[in-house]
Write an enzyme that holds these catalytic residues in place. Sequence first.
Site, short mmCIF file in Angstrom:
data_model
loop_
_atom_site.label_atom_id
_atom_site.label_comp_id
_atom_site.label_asym_id
_atom_site.label_seq_id
_atom_site.Cartn_x
_atom_site.Cartn_y
_atom_site.Cartn_z
N GLU A 184 -10.37 -7.38 0.48
CA GLU A 184 -11.36 -9.36 0.43
C GLU A 184 -12.36 -9.16 1.75
OE1 GLU A 184 -6.57 -10.37 -0.19
OE2 GLU A 184 -6.86 -9.35 1.99
N LEU A 191 2.36 -11.13 -4.25
CA LEU A 191 3.41 -10.17 -4.50
C LEU A 191 3.86 -10.05 -5.71
CD1 LEU A 191 5.25 -11.39 -1.24
CD2 LEU A 191 3.94 -9.29 -1.11
N ASP A 246 1.07 -1.07 -0.17
CA ASP A 246 0.15 0.37 0.38
C ASP A 246 0.94 1.14 -0.25
OD1 ASP A 246 -2.39 -1.44 0.26
OD2 ASP A 246 -2.87 -0.75 2.23
N GLU A 248 -5.88 -13.94 -8.02
CA GLU A 248 -4.07 -12.90 -8.80
C GLU A 248 -3.42 -13.30 -7.82
OE1 GLU A 248 -5.95 -9.33 -6.13
OE2 GLU A 248 -7.69 -8.59 -6.83
N THR A 303 -6.37 -15.51 -4.21
CA THR A 303 -5.13 -14.62 -4.09
C THR A 303 -3.74 -16.09 -3.78
OG1 THR A 303 -4.88 -14.00 -2.09
CG2 THR A 303 -6.15 -12.06 -3.78
O1 LIG Z 1 -5.97 -2.62 -6.03
C1 LIG Z 1 -6.98 -3.78 -5.64
C2 LIG Z 1 -6.57 -3.98 -3.58
O2 LIG Z 1 -4.60 -4.36 -3.75
C3 LIG Z 1 -3.66 -4.22 -2.41
O3 LIG Z 1 -4.55 -6.09 -1.36
C4 LIG Z 1 -3.93 -6.88 -2.44
C5 LIG Z 1 -2.70 -7.07 -1.63
O4 LIG Z 1 -2.22 -6.09 -2.15
C6 LIG Z 1 -2.17 -8.43 -2.15
O5 LIG Z 1 -0.98 -8.46 -1.49
C7 LIG Z 1 -3.08 -9.45 -1.64
O6 LIG Z 1 -4.01 -9.43 -0.75
C8 LIG Z 1 -3.44 -10.44 0.26
C9 LIG Z 1 -2.80 -11.69 -0.32
O7 LIG Z 1 -3.30 -12.12 -0.92
C10 LIG Z 1 -2.40 -12.51 1.09
O8 LIG Z 1 -1.30 -13.83 0.46
C11 LIG Z 1 -1.14 -11.86 1.63
O9 LIG Z 1 -0.07 -11.62 1.61
C12 LIG Z 1 0.71 -11.50 2.21
C13 LIG Z 1 2.13 -12.69 1.55
O10 LIG Z 1 1.06 -13.83 0.97
C14 LIG Z 1 2.83 -13.24 2.75
O11 LIG Z 1 3.89 -14.28 1.89
C15 LIG Z 1 3.67 -12.18 3.41
O12 LIG Z 1 4.05 -11.72 2.47
C16 LIG Z 1 5.72 -11.44 2.94
C17 LIG Z 1 6.56 -11.70 1.76
O13 LIG Z 1 6.17 -12.75 2.24
C18 LIG Z 1 7.87 -10.82 2.33
O14 LIG Z 1 8.97 -11.60 1.82
C19 LIG Z 1 8.26 -10.16 2.70
O15 LIG Z 1 7.70 -9.43 0.78
C20 LIG Z 1 8.67 -8.05 0.58
C21 LIG Z 1 9.07 -8.44 -0.89
O16 LIG Z 1 9.61 -9.61 -0.97
C22 LIG Z 1 10.27 -7.47 -1.60
O17 LIG Z 1 10.72 -7.71 -2.55
C23 LIG Z 1 8.95 -6.05 -1.38
O18 LIG Z 1 8.70 -5.88 -2.57
C24 LIG Z 1 8.42 -4.58 -2.92
C25 LIG Z 1 8.76 -5.42 -4.51
O19 LIG Z 1 10.13 -5.37 -4.21
C26 LIG Z 1 9.23 -3.83 -5.53
O20 LIG Z 1 9.13 -3.79 -6.57
C27 LIG Z 1 7.38 -2.91 -5.17
O21 LIG Z 1 6.53 -3.01 -6.34
O22 LIG Z 1 6.26 -2.93 -3.90
C28 LIG Z 1 6.94 -4.31 -3.22
C29 LIG Z 1 5.71 -4.66 -2.53
O23 LIG Z 1 4.97 -5.38 -1.88
O24 LIG Z 1 8.46 -5.52 -0.14
C30 LIG Z 1 7.70 -6.88 0.13
C31 LIG Z 1 6.73 -6.45 1.94
O25 LIG Z 1 8.25 -6.18 2.51
O26 LIG Z 1 7.07 -8.84 3.60
C32 LIG Z 1 5.40 -9.11 3.01
C33 LIG Z 1 4.95 -9.13 3.94
O27 LIG Z 1 5.41 -9.28 4.79
O28 LIG Z 1 2.73 -11.33 4.41
C34 LIG Z 1 1.18 -10.87 2.95
C35 LIG Z 1 0.71 -9.72 4.05
O29 LIG Z 1 1.02 -8.61 4.42
O30 LIG Z 1 -2.51 -10.67 2.62
C36 LIG Z 1 -2.24 -9.90 1.23
C37 LIG Z 1 -3.34 -8.51 1.83
O31 LIG Z 1 -4.41 -8.90 2.68
O32 LIG Z 1 -4.26 -9.08 -3.23
C38 LIG Z 1 -4.99 -7.48 -2.33
C39 LIG Z 1 -6.25 -7.70 -2.96
O33 LIG Z 1 -5.87 -7.18 -3.92
C40 LIG Z 1 -4.09 -3.21 -1.37
O34 LIG Z 1 -3.69 -3.49 0.17
C41 LIG Z 1 -6.24 -2.91 -1.51
O35 LIG Z 1 -5.88 -1.52 -0.26
C42 LIG Z 1 -6.02 -2.49 -3.26
O36 LIG Z 1 -7.67 -2.84 -2.92
#
Ligand SMILES: OC[C@H]1O[C@H](O[C@H]2[C@H](O)[C@@H](O)[C@@H](O[C@H]3[C@H](O)[C@@H](O)[C@@H](O[C@H]4[C@H](O)[C@@H](O)[C@@H](O[C@H]5[C@H](O)[C@@H](O)[C@@H](O[C@H]6[C@H](O)[C@@H](O)[C@@H](O[C@H]7[C@H](O)[C@@H](O)[C@@H](O)O[C@@H]7CO)O[C@@H]6CO)O[C@@H]5CO)O[C@@H]4CO)O[C@@H]3CO)O[C@@H]2CO)[C@H](O)[C@@H](O)[C@@H]1O
Length: 532
Positions: free
Chosen positions: A223, A420, A138, A417, A379
């Site tokens: 969600e 990440l 976000d 979807e 997702t």
């Molecule tokens: O526009 C529509 C809606 O969009 C958004 O909601 C969506 C949301 O964004 C999606 O993630 C998804 O929602 C769920 C998802 O289904 C669930 O699985 C869960 O997500 C969790 C995930 O599965 C877990 O693995 C974990 O993620 C952590 C991850 O494993 C760690 O590796 C690390 O991630 C790092 C990443 O490794 C790093 O590369 C970097 O990524 C960035 C990237 O490099 C960069 O290029 C840039 O593009 O941004 C990236 C950041 O995203 O940073 C990452 C973050 O530090 O940490 C991860 C987080 O700890 O935990 C996840 C939960 O946090 O939960 C999701 C949320 O419920 O689908 C949603 C609906 O479409 C908006 O939020 C909505 O408001 C919008 O309506």
Amino acid sequence: MVRHPLNKYLLRNSHTHSPSLYTSHYSVLKGTKSSKMGTSNPNMLLNYVPVYVMLPLGVVNVNNVFEDSEGLKKQLLQLKEAGVDGVMVDVWWGIIELNGPKQYDWGTYRSLFKLVQECGLKLQAIMSFHQCGGNVGDIVNIPIPKWVLDIGDSDPDIFYTNRSGNRNIEYLTIGVDNLPLFHGRTAIQIYSDYMKSFKENMSDFIESGLIIDIEVGLGPAGELRFPSYPQSQGWEFPGIGEFQCYDKYLKAEFKAAAAKAGHAEWELPDDAGSYNDVPESTEFFKSNGTYLTEKGKFFLTWYSNKLLIHGDQILEEATKAFQGCNVTIAIKVSGIHWWYKSESHAAELTAGYYNLQDRDGYRPIARMLTRHHAILNFTCLEMRDSEQSSDAKSAPQELVQQVLSGGWREKIEVAGENALPRYDAAAYNQMILNARPNGVNKNGPPKLSMYGITYLRLSDELLQKSNFAIFKKFVLKMHADQDYVEDPNQYNHVIIPLKPSGPKIPLEKILEATKPIPPFPWDSETDMKVDG
Ligand SMILES: OC[C@H]1O[C@H](O[C@H]2[C@H](O)[C@@H](O)[C@@H](O[C@H]3[C@H](O)[C@@H](O)[C@@H](O[C@H]4[C@H](O)[C@@H](O)[C@@H](O[C@H]5[C@H](O)[C@@H](O)[C@@H](O[C@H]6[C@H](O)[C@@H](O)[C@@H](O[C@H]7[C@H](O)[C@@H](O)[C@@H](O)O[C@@H]7CO)O[C@@H]6CO)O[C@@H]5CO)O[C@@H]4CO)O[C@@H]3CO)O[C@@H]2CO)[C@H](O)[C@@H](O)[C@@H]1O
């Protein structure tokens, strides 16, 4: 039973099935209609799974301004050139109804939609009744309307609350769904009025076929879930999260339900730990913990049923609002893959998905969707078990297999979807595998196929040369090596006017779907690989 898309179509529409629909569908199967863009092998077209791309979160900014239409146009044309079918966009409640109850301002979104139409893409619109900010990725902050937040100043219990009393202002608690606390309206009435206003103000875009899908927001991040793992409150992956039902309204509902069940002494859990715990460090989720007691089971059933009832009520309003329109209705379910391989599935339980080895927490959601003719959008399609650290006891592949199979068993459509942003072949191949778990069928429709996939998300990084080259291959493979097709009828998506919701399904009947059924078999890898 292995489903055939024609059966799928007939089953989905069996209550209104008419010979003329059948005839038109059959002619599609025989390939007697031709694609506008050229192509194609009619049998292979039946394997085509459309690809949409999520637009940036702040494409319309918090001040209701569409800042960079020229820049977006260039990007949309690139997507179009890549063969992408359409885009998904959040239509933020906090922007549209900013100025006061029922004072909707759709003008900026109309300009955005017009641009999408000019670029030849279709549109999936999210009814975003939640805040942007506080979840992974976000990058902008768009709160819910200020006049609603103001009500929260004097009554903070309108927001989800954890056991320590922290409020979460991302989305209104389910506890106020039917309470007229918002200038005389209930939360459900607010959502209903908003969807009706959207339909009235965007009817030309619906009639012209631009808007093809409405994603009905049902919770944080859009969600159907409780906000059990908010980064804004210090949650970090892979914490188990916390239950979010300690606002006074949900607390009172629970006490009433417990008393009705003959246990007036039961309270909400006080032994479930905090956000970043592991299951074994809590009394509730440890092996043979509270979650297996009569009291624990009663609570978990009540908590997860709240989500089912919430979704059911809002979807009924959605089908009223969009009845007769050529759109599909969908809901999002979060991919909570961490702790899936542990006994108590703690992270799923705190989010409201009461899913255990001997209890399916997702098929009841799919069954609830049946009467609304709705799609289940799931997702984390891109994730593989091997990419996860073993500490998290994570199993995204098994989770996806379970949820998609549950949807197909209930004879609804499923879409998906990625969770990440990913740009690598391994992630794309996993998504393609999930889209057609048994591969393509050169002689007709595949045994199993998803309704569509939305890629998260459009960014400069995605359009960077090498990333975009591989993304284009992904689109082509999702399309089963066929050219882009404009008319969804050609790939077996027979869009018919949305019908009102069917008769209510008693909760007991919905809960019969908690009985686990083995998932459909999945190939080990896709037969339509994107190469790196
Ligand atoms: O526009 C529509 C809606 O969009 C958004 O909601 C969506 C949301 O964004 C999606 O993630 C998804 O929602 C769920 C998802 O289904 C669930 O699985 C869960 O997500 C969790 C995930 O599965 C877990 O693995 C974990 O993620 C952590 C991850 O494993 C760690 O590796 C690390 O991630 C790092 C990443 O490794 C790093 O590369 C970097 O990524 C960035 C990237 O490099 C960069 O290029 C840039 O593009 O941004 C990236 C950041 O995203 O940073 C990452 C973050 O530090 O940490 C991860 C987080 O700890 O935990 C996840 C939960 O946090 O939960 C999701 C949320 O419920 O689908 C949603 C609906 O479409 C908006 O939020 C909505 O408001 C919008 O309506």
